[in-house]
Every structure is written in C-alpha cells, then in structure tokens.
Design a protein around this motif. Structure first.
Motif, PDB file in Angstrom:
ATOM      1  N   LEU A 142       0.827  -1.207   0.000  1.00 40.01           N
ATOM      2  CA  LEU A 142       0.000   0.000   0.000  1.00 40.01           C
ATOM      3  C   LEU A 142       0.865   1.262   0.000  1.00 40.01           C
ATOM      4  O   LEU A 142       0.524   2.254  -0.658  1.00 40.01           O
ATOM      5  N   MET A 143       1.981   1.227   0.736  1.00 37.43           N
ATOM      6  CA  MET A 143       2.848   2.406   0.794  1.00 37.43           C
ATOM      7  C   MET A 143       3.560   2.664  -0.531  1.00 37.43           C
ATOM      8  O   MET A 143       3.833   3.810  -0.889  1.00 37.43           O
ATOM      9  N   THR A 144       3.880   1.592  -1.254  1.00 41.63           N
ATOM     10  CA  THR A 144       4.608   1.754  -2.519  1.00 41.63           C
ATOM     11  C   THR A 144       3.679   1.830  -3.729  1.00 41.63           C
ATOM     12  O   THR A 144       4.156   1.911  -4.861  1.00 41.63           O
ATOM     13  N   LYS A 145       2.386   1.793  -3.492  1.00 39.62           N
ATOM     14  CA  LYS A 145       1.434   1.827  -4.607  1.00 39.62           C
ATOM     15  C   LYS A 145       1.517   3.131  -5.391  1.00 39.62           C
ATOM     16  O   LYS A 145       1.187   3.183  -6.577  1.00 39.62           O
ATOM     17  N   ILE A 146       1.982   4.194  -4.743  1.00 37.86           N
ATOM     18  CA  ILE A 146       2.084   5.487  -5.417  1.00 37.86           C
ATOM     19  C   ILE A 146       3.038   5.415  -6.607  1.00 37.86           C
ATOM     20  O   ILE A 146       2.814   6.049  -7.640  1.00 37.86           O
ATOM     21  N   PHE A 147       4.106   4.606  -6.488  1.00 37.43           N
ATOM     22  CA  PHE A 147       5.058   4.482  -7.596  1.00 37.43           C
ATOM     23  C   PHE A 147       4.420   3.782  -8.791  1.00 37.43           C
ATOM     24  O   PHE A 147       4.700   4.121  -9.942  1.00 37.43           O
ATOM     25  N   THR A 149       1.247   3.932  -9.446  1.00 37.33           N
ATOM     26  CA  THR A 149       0.269   4.881  -9.990  1.00 37.33           C
ATOM     27  C   THR A 149       0.927   5.877 -10.941  1.00 37.33           C
ATOM     28  O   THR A 149       0.333   6.286 -11.945  1.00 37.33           O
ATOM     29  N   LEU A 150       2.171   6.257 -10.648  1.00 42.36           N
ATOM     30  CA  LEU A 150       2.862   7.242 -11.477  1.00 42.36           C
ATOM     31  C   LEU A 150       3.122   6.738 -12.898  1.00 42.36           C
ATOM     32  O   LEU A 150       3.175   7.532 -13.840  1.00 42.36           O
ATOM     33  N   VAL A 151       3.299   5.420 -13.035  1.00 43.69           N
ATOM     34  CA  VAL A 151       3.594   4.858 -14.365  1.00 43.69           C
ATOM     35  C   VAL A 151       2.450   3.986 -14.861  1.00 43.69           C
ATOM     36  O   VAL A 151       2.639   3.160 -15.757  1.00 43.69           O
ATOM     37  N   ASP A 152       1.285   4.154 -14.289  1.00 41.69           N
ATOM     38  CA  ASP A 152       0.151   3.300 -14.635  1.00 41.69           C
ATOM     39  C   ASP A 152      -0.274   3.470 -16.091  1.00 41.69           C
ATOM     40  O   ASP A 152      -0.871   2.567 -16.677  1.00 41.69           O
ATOM     41  N   ILE A 154       1.721   3.757 -18.632  1.00 42.99           N
ATOM     42  CA  ILE A 154       2.712   3.192 -19.557  1.00 42.99           C
ATOM     43  C   ILE A 154       2.667   1.670 -19.423  1.00 42.99           C
ATOM     44  O   ILE A 154       3.158   1.123 -18.429  1.00 42.99           O
ATOM     45  N   PRO A 155       2.092   0.943 -20.388  1.00 44.67           N
ATOM     46  CA  PRO A 155       1.860  -0.498 -20.222  1.00 44.67           C
ATOM     47  C   PRO A 155       3.102  -1.309 -19.876  1.00 44.67           C
ATOM     48  O   PRO A 155       3.120  -2.056 -18.907  1.00 44.67           O
ATOM     49  N   GLY A 156       4.170  -1.188 -20.657  1.00 43.49           N
ATOM     50  CA  GLY A 156       5.346  -2.019 -20.428  1.00 43.49           C
ATOM     51  C   GLY A 156       6.025  -1.728 -19.105  1.00 43.49           C
ATOM     52  O   GLY A 156       6.328  -2.634 -18.314  1.00 43.49           O
ATOM     53  N   ILE A 157       6.271  -0.460 -18.857  1.00 42.50           N
ATOM     54  CA  ILE A 157       6.942  -0.060 -17.618  1.00 42.50           C
ATOM     55  C   ILE A 157       6.056  -0.346 -16.412  1.00 42.50           C
ATOM     56  O   ILE A 157       6.535  -0.707 -15.337  1.00 42.50           O
ATOM     57  N   ARG A 158       4.750  -0.211 -16.593  1.00 40.96           N
ATOM     58  CA  ARG A 158       3.815  -0.461 -15.495  1.00 40.96           C
ATOM     59  C   ARG A 158       3.950  -1.883 -14.955  1.00 40.96           C
ATOM     60  O   ARG A 158       4.003  -2.099 -13.748  1.00 40.96           O
ATOM     61  N   ASP A 159       4.058  -2.853 -15.864  1.00 39.49           N
ATOM     62  CA  ASP A 159       4.175  -4.248 -15.434  1.00 39.49           C
ATOM     63  C   ASP A 159       5.505  -4.504 -14.731  1.00 39.49           C
ATOM     64  O   ASP A 159       5.571  -5.232 -13.733  1.00 39.49           O
TER      65      ASP A 159
END
Length: 216
Positions: A142-147, A149-152, A154-159
């Motif tokens: 939950l604490m790291t979810k913000i990171f 969210t920032l790249v959500d 961008i499909p490749g980087i998001r995964d």
C-alpha cells in the motif's frame, strides 16, 4: 445458459431444503417466499450450561477445568494437569507467571500432555508469524502503490514496476519478520537470533554485492 432469439440468456434454478440451523434464516431473501416461510424467531434458543460442581473421582474441578469439559456423560479416564490442594484441583502458577490448567480425555503421560501443548503452541506461533508477515507485506504494498500509480499509463513499464514493487515488498516483509522473530529469541537462543538476523540482512547484502563500484 441458452440462446433465445439470438440473445444469450441465463436461467437460474433454486432449490429449498429443510435443515436444522442454530440461527434464524430470513425467508424474505428467497426467490420464492410463498410456501417457504421461516419463523422470525427461534422457538428454542440455544445456550451453554456449565455445571457449578464438577468432580472427577474424589477431586473437585476448578471453573477453568470444568469449562474444558465439553462432553456429556462420564468418560472412562481423563488426564489433568493442575495444582492439587486436598481434594481441589486448581490452576497451577508457574515461576514464569503462566497458569497451567489442562484437561484431556484418555490416559496420557506427562510427556504426551506437554507434547500436545507444545504442538498447539507451535501452530499458534507460526500462524501469528504468518499473519504478521502478511500484514507487513500488505502495508508495504500500500505504501509503494504510489510508484505504480505514477507509471500506470505506460503499459510495459507499469508491469515491470509492479513486479519490482512486489519483489521489494516480499523481501522487506520477510526481512522484517525474521528480524522481529530474532529479537524475541535474542535472550533465550542467541545463536538462533544471530542466524535469523543474518538471514534478514541477506537481501541488503546481496544488493550491495551486486552494486559494488568497479576499480579502474
């Protein structure tokens, strides 16, 4: 599922059974309430009755031991660990401040009784450790979810970020759990605590070893 006039439809069938229940089942939630009306209250309320005086042979059991006696009738043999004071079996106060008050069906030796208690305590300990690890992992996620969210967007980087954060959460949660267990063992089993501390530091040591500055 079936098709009708080119449309896919789903037909749900309900069945009604008569069963014994310890709580009221509201028939208003039934698909067909007519003919399946349940009472709004229990005709007979359940309750637990504990006998005020329970004896095993010539010995009178304490309230704690009486509460552990969950069977009816007279069993052939029971095994009790307690403090005997004349014909009274009362809780035994240990030097560590714990209370011993155990009752088992059947004839068991002292070794068998404490093996059963040790097994039960071990299961509880591991369950609490796993629960603690799981809470740590969820908290870190939950604490790291913000990171993530920032790249959500961008499909490749998001995964890749999601995978990396999951691995990071697993490593940190495991290290913190091992460190917590090590702190609990430090006064009783220092070597075990030291080993757990080393295992807890392994992710950091591995990460540092892979990123050592290269000598020119």
């Amino acid at each position: 599922d079936y098709e009708e006039n080119g449309e896919k439809k789903t037909e749900t069938k309900y069945s009604y059974n008569t069963e014994w229940k310890s709580e009221v089942v509201k028939s208003k939630s039934f698909d067909r309430e007519i003919g399946h009306n349940n009472p709004s209250s229990m005709a007979v309320e359940s309750f637990i009755a504990v006998a005020a005086d329970v004896n095993v042979g010539n010995f009178h059991l304490s309230k704690g031991l009486s509460g552990e006696w969950s069977f009816l009738g007279r069993p052939d043999v029971v095994t009790i660990v307690a403090h005997q004071k004349e014909n009274q079996l009362t809780p035994y106060q240990t030097q560590s401040g714990n209370v011993l008050e155990l009752l088992y069906e059947g004839s068991l030796s002292a070794v068998e009784v404490f093996e059963k208690e040790h097994a039960a305590n071990s299961m509880l300990t591991w369950a609490l450790r796993f629960a603690g690890w799981l809470l740590m992992f969820v908290g870190i996620k939950l604490m790291t979810k913000i990171f993530h969210t920032l790249v959500d967007w961008i499909p490749g980087i998001r995964d890749l970020v999601s995978l990396g954060l999951t691995v990071f959460g697993l490593c940190v949660a495991t290290s913190l759990t091992l460190l917590t267990v090590a702190m609990g063992w430090i006064f009783y089993r220092p070597l075990v605590a030291l080993l757990l501390g080393i295992l807890a530091a392994m992710p950091i040591l591995i990460a540092r070893s892979r990123h050592r500055p290269k000598m020119l």
